[in-house]
Design an enzyme around this catalytic site. Sequence first.
Site, mmCIF file in Angstrom:
data_model
loop_
_atom_site.group_PDB
_atom_site.id
_atom_site.type_symbol
_atom_site.label_atom_id
_atom_site.label_comp_id
_atom_site.label_asym_id
_atom_site.label_seq_id
_atom_site.Cartn_x
_atom_site.Cartn_y
_atom_site.Cartn_z
ATOM 1 N N LYS A 20 1.817 -3.496 6.662
ATOM 2 C CA LYS A 20 2.128 -3.750 5.245
ATOM 3 C C LYS A 20 3.633 -3.610 4.994
ATOM 4 O O LYS A 20 4.221 -4.353 4.209
ATOM 5 C CB LYS A 20 1.334 -2.787 4.354
ATOM 6 C CG LYS A 20 -0.153 -3.069 4.312
ATOM 7 C CD LYS A 20 -0.444 -4.329 3.489
ATOM 8 C CE LYS A 20 -1.897 -4.716 3.479
ATOM 9 N NZ LYS A 20 -2.167 -5.918 2.678
ATOM 10 N N TYR A 53 -1.934 0.064 10.190
ATOM 11 C CA TYR A 53 -2.175 -0.612 8.899
ATOM 12 C C TYR A 53 -0.940 -0.502 8.002
ATOM 13 O O TYR A 53 -0.428 -1.510 7.499
ATOM 14 C CB TYR A 53 -3.403 0.012 8.215
ATOM 15 C CG TYR A 53 -3.563 -0.407 6.779
ATOM 16 C CD1 TYR A 53 -3.924 -1.704 6.452
ATOM 17 C CD2 TYR A 53 -3.331 0.501 5.737
ATOM 18 C CE1 TYR A 53 -4.052 -2.093 5.131
ATOM 19 C CE2 TYR A 53 -3.468 0.125 4.417
ATOM 20 C CZ TYR A 53 -3.829 -1.177 4.117
ATOM 21 O OH TYR A 53 -3.937 -1.560 2.807
ATOM 22 N N SER A 69 0.818 -1.210 0.000
ATOM 23 C CA SER A 69 0.000 0.000 0.000
ATOM 24 C C SER A 69 0.850 1.258 0.000
ATOM 25 O O SER A 69 1.958 1.276 0.571
ATOM 26 C CB SER A 69 -0.870 -0.013 1.260
ATOM 27 O OG SER A 69 -1.519 1.213 1.425
#
Length: 328
Positions: A147, A143, A119
Site C-alpha cells: 500500500k 500488505y 491503509s
Amino acid sequence: MGGRRILVTGGAGYIGSHTAKLLRSRGVEPVVYDNLATGNRSSVRWGPFVHGDVLDTLHLTRVMERFQPAAVIHFAASAYVGESVEDPSKYYRNNVTGMLSLLDAARQAGLEKMIFSSSCATYGVPASLPIAETMPQVPINPYGKTKLIAEHMLADYAVAFGLHYVALRYFNACGADPEGELGEWHDPETHLIPRALLAAAGRIERLEVFGDDYDTADGTCVRDYIHVSDLAWAHVLAYEHLARGGGNLAVNLGTGRGASILEILETIDRVTGHSVPIAIQPRRAGDPPALYADPSLARSTLGFSPQYSDLDTIVRTAAPFFGLGARP
Ligand SMILES: O=c1ccn([C@@H]2O[C@H](COP(=O)(O)OP(=O)(O)O[C@H]3OC[C@@H](O)[C@H](O)[C@H]3O)[C@@H](O)[C@H]2O)c(=O)[nH]1
C-alpha cells in the site's frame, strides 16, 4: 456531482460496494470493475458491471475509453495482513503490479483523477499516538508495504504525468449499510467484529482474543473502528475535492478514538443481548498494541467527519447480517 460516471475497481467488495451505492444516490453512475476473486456479484446493484482483472491493462484501458469516467476509485486489492506474510508474491502482484497497470491504463485513456484505498498499515508501529499523516510510514508486513509503494507510485505519476489523486488511509473498516442492503462478507472472515458477532450468534464456538497482556488500559489491543458508510462518504468528498481542482492529498480516515477488544465485546453484549464467548490466546504476530488516527487533516481538507462510527451504531448495523437483532 450528478450525471457523471466513476470507475470503481473492486466495487463488488465490502467498502467498494458501499461506495457504489452512495455514488448512485448522489446521481453518479458507478461502473464496477471486479474479478470477483473476493467480491460478490450480488453486491453490484447500482451501475454496470465489468468482469475484469486490474492486471489486464488493455481491458482496463478499453473500459475507460468506453465509459469515459470522470475519475477512478481503486479498491481492488488483496487485503489480508496474515496472508501477505505467507504469500507476498500475491500481494506485490495484485497491489503493486495492479496499481501500475491501472495507472498506465488511466494515462493511456486520459483519465486524470484517482482515489486510492490506502491503509493505516502503512505506518507500522507508530512512535506516538494519535497517528498524524506526517509521521514516518514504516510498514511491518507485506500488505502495508504494497500500500505504501502504491502511494509512492501515485505521487510519482502526479509529478511526471499530472495525475490528480487522493490516497485515503483507512483505519479499521467495520459496520454495514444502515439500510440493510449490504453487509460485511469475507471468506475467510478474519476481522474482529464479524468474528465476534459469529461467536455471539453461536455460528462459531468462540472468539479467540489475541492477547490480553498488552500495555493498554485493559490489556487488549486498541484500534480506531470506522464505519464503512463513513468511509464511503469520504470517497465522495475526495472526488468533490479533485473535481474542484483541489491538490493531491494523503489523509487518515479514522475517528480519533481508540477502542479495545473488550469494549467491542461489551458493546455487542449490550446492543444485541448476546454475550460473546471468548478464549484468550497468545498475541497475534505483527499486531501493534494501539493504533488510532489524528483525524484533523481529513476534516480540514475534505470536510470529513464520521456520522456512523460510534460503537453502538457499528454493532447495530453489522449484527443483522449475522442473524442478530439489536435490542429495541
Ligand atoms: O479473531 C480475532 C480477530 C482479530 N482480533 C484482534 O482484533 C484487533 C483487530 O483485528 P482485525 O483483524 O479486525 O484488524 P487489524 O487491526 O489487524 O487491521 C489490519 O488488517 C486489515 C487491514 O485491512 C487493515 O488495514 C489493517 O490495519 C487486533 O488486535 C486483532 O489481534 C482478535 O483478537 N481475534
